[in-house]
Design a protein around this motif. Structure first.
Motif, PDB file in Angstrom:
ATOM      1  N   GLU A   1      22.551 -70.457  36.650  1.00  0.00           N
ATOM      2  CA  GLU A   1      22.988 -69.693  37.825  1.00  0.00           C
ATOM      3  C   GLU A   1      24.160 -70.388  38.513  1.00  0.00           C
ATOM      4  N   LEU A   2      25.154 -69.587  38.863  1.00  0.00           N
ATOM      5  CA  LEU A   2      26.295 -70.097  39.627  1.00  0.00           C
ATOM      6  C   LEU A   2      26.000 -69.863  41.101  1.00  0.00           C
ATOM      7  N   ASN A   3      25.373 -70.846  41.698  1.00  0.00           N
ATOM      8  CA  ASN A   3      24.929 -70.738  43.085  1.00  0.00           C
ATOM      9  C   ASN A   3      25.459 -71.911  43.872  1.00  0.00           C
ATOM     10  N   ILE A   4      25.940 -71.627  45.058  1.00  0.00           N
ATOM     11  CA  ILE A   4      26.521 -72.672  45.898  1.00  0.00           C
ATOM     12  C   ILE A   4      25.525 -73.808  46.168  1.00  0.00           C
ATOM     13  N   ASN A   5      24.242 -73.524  46.073  1.00  0.00           N
ATOM     14  CA  ASN A   5      23.247 -74.560  46.329  1.00  0.00           C
ATOM     15  C   ASN A   5      22.903 -75.389  45.093  1.00  0.00           C
ATOM     16  N   ASN A   6      23.479 -75.020  43.948  1.00  0.00           N
ATOM     17  CA  ASN A   6      23.320 -75.847  42.749  1.00  0.00           C
ATOM     18  C   ASN A   6      24.054 -77.180  42.987  1.00  0.00           C
ATOM     19  N   ALA A   7      23.330 -78.278  42.791  1.00  0.00           N
ATOM     20  CA  ALA A   7      23.899 -79.594  43.108  1.00  0.00           C
ATOM     21  C   ALA A   7      25.175 -79.865  42.318  1.00  0.00           C
ATOM     22  N   GLN A   8      25.244 -79.379  41.064  1.00  0.00           N
ATOM     23  CA  GLN A   8      26.445 -79.606  40.255  1.00  0.00           C
ATOM     24  C   GLN A   8      27.646 -78.863  40.829  1.00  0.00           C
ATOM     25  N   ILE A   9      27.389 -77.709  41.427  1.00  0.00           N
ATOM     26  CA  ILE A   9      28.472 -76.915  42.012  1.00  0.00           C
ATOM     27  C   ILE A   9      28.837 -77.454  43.395  1.00  0.00           C
ATOM     28  N   LYS A  10      27.808 -77.686  44.198  1.00  0.00           N
ATOM     29  CA  LYS A  10      28.045 -78.181  45.552  1.00  0.00           C
ATOM     30  C   LYS A  10      28.762 -79.530  45.527  1.00  0.00           C
ATOM     31  N   GLY A  11      28.394 -80.362  44.545  1.00  0.00           N
ATOM     32  CA  GLY A  11      28.968 -81.704  44.500  1.00  0.00           C
ATOM     33  C   GLY A  11      30.089 -81.846  43.486  1.00  0.00           C
ATOM     34  N   TYR A  12      30.633 -80.722  43.024  1.00  0.00           N
ATOM     35  CA  TYR A  12      31.628 -80.768  41.949  1.00  0.00           C
ATOM     36  C   TYR A  12      32.885 -81.509  42.408  1.00  0.00           C
ATOM     37  N   ALA A  13      33.286 -82.484  41.618  1.00  0.00           N
ATOM     38  CA  ALA A  13      34.456 -83.287  41.991  1.00  0.00           C
ATOM     39  C   ALA A  13      35.750 -82.505  41.804  1.00  0.00           C
ATOM     40  N   GLY A  14      35.717 -81.488  40.944  1.00  0.00           N
ATOM     41  CA  GLY A  14      36.950 -80.785  40.613  1.00  0.00           C
ATOM     42  C   GLY A  14      37.407 -79.780  41.644  1.00  0.00           C
TER      43      GLY A  14
END
Ligand code: FEO
Ligand code: CA
Ligand code: CA
Ligand code: CA
Length: 740
Positions: A444-457
Motif C-alpha cells: 500500500e502506498l500510504n503516507i503512514n507507511n514508515a518507508q514512505i513517511k521516512g523516505y530520504a528521496g
C-alpha cells in the motif's frame, strides 16, 4: 522505427531493486482447470454466486445464456505476417472503416478534406485513435446495456503524427518546425488530442457513425475538468487557472481505457509530460525545492523542451499554461503554471451518455503514465479492484482497492459520476512487488507507511502528495521495475489479471549506468534480436505476465504470477528467447493493447512494435489462455562479461497451441493496432488502426507517393491521400461471433 508517442528518454528513478528473494521454490497453484464451457460462455463462470463481471450488465455471457453449439472459438484460419499497406483479416470476415481522423461530429461541419486545410477539430474525430469502450443505446435513446445495433464509442485520441514539433499531416505544407509555433497550427493540435464520444449504428446490416447524433462530443486539451479524490484542493494543484486547486484544463495523451461497472468511461493519461516546457534555470527559480525532485522523476528536468512548442503559440493563457516553469512571484503558484503538470497523469472518468457533465480526474488512483484501467470481477459486498500500469521503462504495476463494498444497485444509478465518487475517490493504492518464487505482494502506498513517511528521496506532505507522486512513493517501498507495463485486462472466467510488458531496452545481463537493470524473475529476458542489420538489445519483443489474487480476492495483498506468453519471432532460440514456442501463425512482438472479450472469453492481444517490423506490420491475435501455474518453472542461464553465470528463475505458462493462439489481423504500414470494443453479442468488434504512415518524412508532405501509407484512402475511405488513424468494425460473414 521510433514510436513518437512513447518515452524516448531514460527516466531518473530510484535505484533500489526489491526483487532480492533467494527463495527459488515455486508455489505452484493449480486450481480447478478452467472449463471449456466457461470459456465459451465467456462471462460469469461462477454461476450461483454473487460474482458479476465488471461488464456484466452488457455481457451476453451470463450463466443463463445457451452455449452456442457448433461454434469453435479460434476456428478461423490464422493470417500470415504482412508488410502490405492494407488490412489483412481471416477468410470469412469483413472489416469496414467507420470513423477516421477529422470526420465531422456535428451536423453542418464540412466533410474532411484531408489536405491540411481542415479546421474545427473540436467538432471532429481526433487523431491517433487509441483505447475505446462500447456503451449501448436503446431505440429510446437511453442507456441499454444489451443493445447490439446502437451505441456510443468512447475513444481516446492519444497524439498526432509529428516531426520536429509539427503535426505535419494536419497542416497544408507540413507546418512550422521551428519556434515560435503559429497560433493557427497550435489551435488545431490542441483540439486534435483528447477523447471523443461518437454514436455508432447498424442499419440494414451496415455499421456507420452518426454525424448529427446529439450524443457526440469531444473533450480536448482545453476542456474544463474537475479534480476529484485526495488531491482535490491540495496545494500541489494550485494554478493560475484554478487558484483553489480543484480544476484543470483538458486530458492529454490518452492511451488505454476502462469501463466501470456503472457504465462510465475511464481514460488513462500516458505520455503527458512531454508536452510541457521547463526553462533552463527553473530549478533555481524554485529554490531547488522538492518539486524539482518530482519533476525530474516525471521526466521533466529543467531545460526540457516540449513536444510541440505549444507554449509559444501566443500570449493567451491557453498557450502559456504549457510552460511548467515558475514565472510568477507568488508563494503558492496561483499566478503561473509551475504546478500545471501535477494535474495531468491520472485516470479520468467521463459519463459518455451525458456530454453536459464535467469529467473528473480520479487522483486517488495515482499519477503516472497510465494505460488501461481494468476492474476485477465485481463481487457484491466486497471492494472493487482496479488494475493499472505505468508505461515507461522500469516502471510499476498498480492496483486501486475501493473503500466501499460493491453494491449491485449502483450499476444502474442515475448519477453515474456520483457512483464514481463512491468507488474511485476513497480507497487504497497499491504497487506490486514480484518475487522470484512465483509469488508477489501488493504494497500500500500510504503516507503512514514508515518507508514512505521516512523516505530520504522525497519528503511527502500528505496522502495527496503520495498520489500525485506515486512513482516516488513506489520507489520508497521497493516496487518491482517492469518492462514497460502497458494494458491490463481481467479474465472474466477466473479473475486472473493479464498485463502486457511491451519491451524494455534497459535490460542487460551486464547492466551499466543508472537505468539498466539485470533480468529478474518477472522480467527474465535480456537478449539481442536483429532487425535487419540492427541489433536490438534488452527485451525487444516483450511478454505478457499474469497474476492470480490471493484468497482475499480484490483486496488481497498477495498474489501468484507467471508469464502467459513471451513475444518472439518463431525462429528465435527456443531456450532463451522463444520461450513460449510460438509458431509462424502466432509470433508477435511488443504486445500493447489487450482485452478479454466478455462475449466469447477470447483474449485479444494487439501490438505496437518497432522490433519485428522488418518482417511484419503490427497485428492483433486471438488467444484462449489457461491460467496461472499451468506451465513450469524455467531457469535462464546467462553468461556475464566476466564469464560468471547469471541464473534467472522464471515461470513460463503452458505453451500456446495452434488452437489457443492465432494471428487474426495485420494492419497497414507503420500503424499500431490498439483499442478493442465489442457489441455484447460479440458479433461486432471495433478496433483502432493508429498512426498508419507514421514513418513518413515531413519533407515529403507534398508527394503522396512518398507517404509510407495511404490507408484508409487506399481502402476506399474518405478524401485525400494522407494516412489517417481510424476505427474499423469487424464482422463475420456468416453472422457468427468474431473470433469463432
Ligand atoms: Fe500509448 Fe504505452 O501506449
Ligand atoms: Ca528480428
Ligand atoms: Ca498503447
Ligand atoms: Ca503504444
Amino acid at each position: 522505427m521510433t514510436h513518437r508517442g512513447e518515452p524516448t528518454q531514460a527516466y531518473d528513478f530510484d535505484e533500489e531493486n526489491s526483487n532480492t528473494s533467494a527463495n527459488p521454490t515455486f508455489d505452484s497453484v493449480l486450481g480447478a482447470r478452467l472449463s471449456r464451457r466457461g470459456l465459451l460462455r465467456g462471462g460469469v463462470a461462477t454461476a450461483g454466486t454473487a460474482v458479476l463481471g465488471a461488464f456484466s450488465l452488457s455481457a451476453c455471457g451470463g450463466s443463463d445464456d445457451p452455449v452456442v453449439p457448433a461454434e469453435k472459438l479460434l476456428g478461423f484460419t490464422a493470417v500470415g505476417k504482412s508488410l502490405a499497406d492494407k488490412l489483412v483479416i481471416p477468410a470469412g470476415y469483413t472489416a469496414s472503416v467507420v470513423y477516421a481522423l477529422g470526420d465531422p461530429l456535428q451536423a453542418g461541419v464540412a466533410g474532411y478534406k484531408n489536405d491540411g486545410t481542415d479546421t474545427d477539430y473540436d467538432k471532429r474525430a481526433g487523431d491517433h485513435h487509441d483505447g475505446m469502450e462500447w456503451f449501448g443505446l436503446g431505440a429510446d435513446g437511453k442507456r441499454n446495456d444489451s443493445s447490439v445495433d446502437r451505441g456510443l464509442l468512447g475513444m481516446n485520441h492519444e497524439a498526432t503524427t509529428d516531426e520536429k514539433l509539427s503535426s505535419f499531416f494536419l497542416h497544408a505544407n507540413g507546418g512550422t518546425s521551428t519556434l515560435p509555433r503559429p497560433a493557427s497550427e497550435v489551435d488545431k493540435e490542441l483540439a486534435i488530442h483528447g477523447v471523443s464520444v461518437v454514436e455508432m449504428r447498424k442499419t440494414a446490416g451496415k455499421w456507420a457513425y452518426v454525424q448529427d447524433s446529439a450524443f457526440n462530443f469531444r473533450i480536448t486539451t482545453l476542456t474544463d475538468i474537475d479534480l476529484s479524490g485526495p488531491a482535490r484542493g491540495n496545494a500541489l494543484m494550485v494554478t493560475k487557472y484554478s487558484t483553489d486547486g480543484t480544476r484543470t484544463r483538458g486530458t492529454l495523451n490518452n492511451c488505454g481505457t476502462g469501463k466501470t461497472p456503472w457504465g462510465t468511461l475511464l481514460t488513462g493519461e500516458e505520455n503527458w509530460n512531454g508536452y510541457f516546457f521547463r526553462s533552463a534555470t527553473d530549478d533555481a527559480a524554485r529554490g531547488n525545492d522538492k518539486s524539482v525532485t518530482a519533476l525530474k522523476r516525471y521526466g521533466r528536468p529543467q531545460g526540457a523542451a516540449s513536444r510541440h512548442g505549444w507554449e509559444t503559440g501566443g500570449a493567451d493563457d491557453k498557450y502559456l499554461r504549457w510552460n511548467n516553469s515558475k514565472t510568477g512571484a507568488s508563494a503558492d503558484g496561483s499566478d503561473d503554471y509551475r504546478n500545471e503538470m501535477n494535474a495531468q497523469g491520472f485516470i479520468v472518468e467521463i459519463d459518455p451518455y451525458n456530454k453536459a457533465r464535467k469529467a473528473k480526474k480520479r487522483t486517488g488512483l495515482g499519477r503516472f503514465a497510465h494505460e488501461s484501467a481494468a476492474f476485477g470481477n465485481a463481487v457484491a459486498g466486497q471492494p472493487l479492484a482496479v488494475y493499472m500500469g505505468d508505461d515507461a521503462r522500469n516502471e510499476y504495476i498498480y492496483k486501486w482497492v475501493s473503500a466501499a463494498a460493491w453494491s449491485a444497485a449502483d450499476a444502474t444509478a442515475a448519477d453515474a459520476l456520483a457512483v464514481g465518487d463512491k468507488y474511485l475517490d476513497s480507497g487504497k493504492l497499491y504497487v506490486a512487488r514480484f518475487k522470484a518464487d512465483g509469488t508477489g505482494e501488493w504494497v500500500e502506498l500510504n503516507i503512514n507507511n514508515a518507508q514512505i513517511k521516512g523516505y530520504a528521496g522525497y519528503a511527502f506532505a500528505d496522502q495527496a502528495d503520495v498520489c500525485v507522486n506515486a512513482r516516488l512513493a513506489a520507489d520508497a517501498v521497493g516496487a518491482t521495475k517492469m518492462d514497460r507495463p502497458e494494458w491490463c485486462s481481467v479474465n472474466p472466467a477466473n479473475g486472473e489479471i493479464y498485463y502486457t510488458l511491451t519491451n524494455n531496452s534497459n535490460r542487460s545481463v551486464d547492466p551499466s549506468g543508472s537505468s539498466q537493470l539485470a533480468p529478474d524473475a518477472a522480467n527474465p529476458r535480456a537478449y539481442t534480436d536483429m532487425k535487419g542489420t540492427s541489433a536490438q538489445k534488452g527485451n525487444p519483443n516483450g511478454h505478457i505476465v499474469r497474476m492470480k489474487e490471493g484468497a482475499a480476492g480484490s483486496a488481497a495483498t498477495s498474489f501468484t504470477w507467471d508469464v502467459y506468453a513471451f513475444g518472439a519471432q518463431a525462429d528465435a532460440d527456443g531456450s532463451k528467447v522463444n520461450l513460449s514456442s510460438l509458431t509462424g501463425d502466432q509470433d508477435f512482438s511488443s504486445p500493447d493493447g489487450l482485452a478479454f472479450s466478455r462475449a466469447t472469453g477470447i483474449l485479444w492481444v494487439q501490438t505496437d512494435d518497432g522490433a519485428y517490423t522488418d518482417v511484419t506490420n503490427c497485428m492483433m491475435l486471438a488467444a484462449l489462455p489457461g491460467k496461472v501455474g499451468d506451465g513450469a518453472k524455467k531457469t535462464l542461464n546467462y553468461t556475464k562479461a566476466d564469464g560468471s553465470t547469471l541464473a534467472v528463475d522464471t515461470y513460463v505458462g503452458k505453451a500456446p497451441t495452434a488452437d489457443t493462439l492465432k494471428r487474426f489481423l495485420v494492419g497497414p504500414k507503420d500503424c499500431e493496432i490498439t483499442g478493442i470494443a465489442e457489441t455484447p453479442d460479440g458479433k461486432a468488434l471495433f478496433v483502432n488502426i493508429q498512426h498508419p504512415g507514421e514513418g513518413t518524412k515531413m519533407a515529403d508532405i507534398g508527394d503522396p507517393a512518398k507517404y509510407t501509407s495511404q490507408w484508409p484512402a487506399n481502402a476506399g475511405y474518405g478524401a485525400g491521400k494522407r494516412p489517417r488513424s481510424a476505427t474499423i468494425v469487424i464482422t463475420k460473414n456468416d453472422g457468427g461471433r468474431v473470433g469463432s
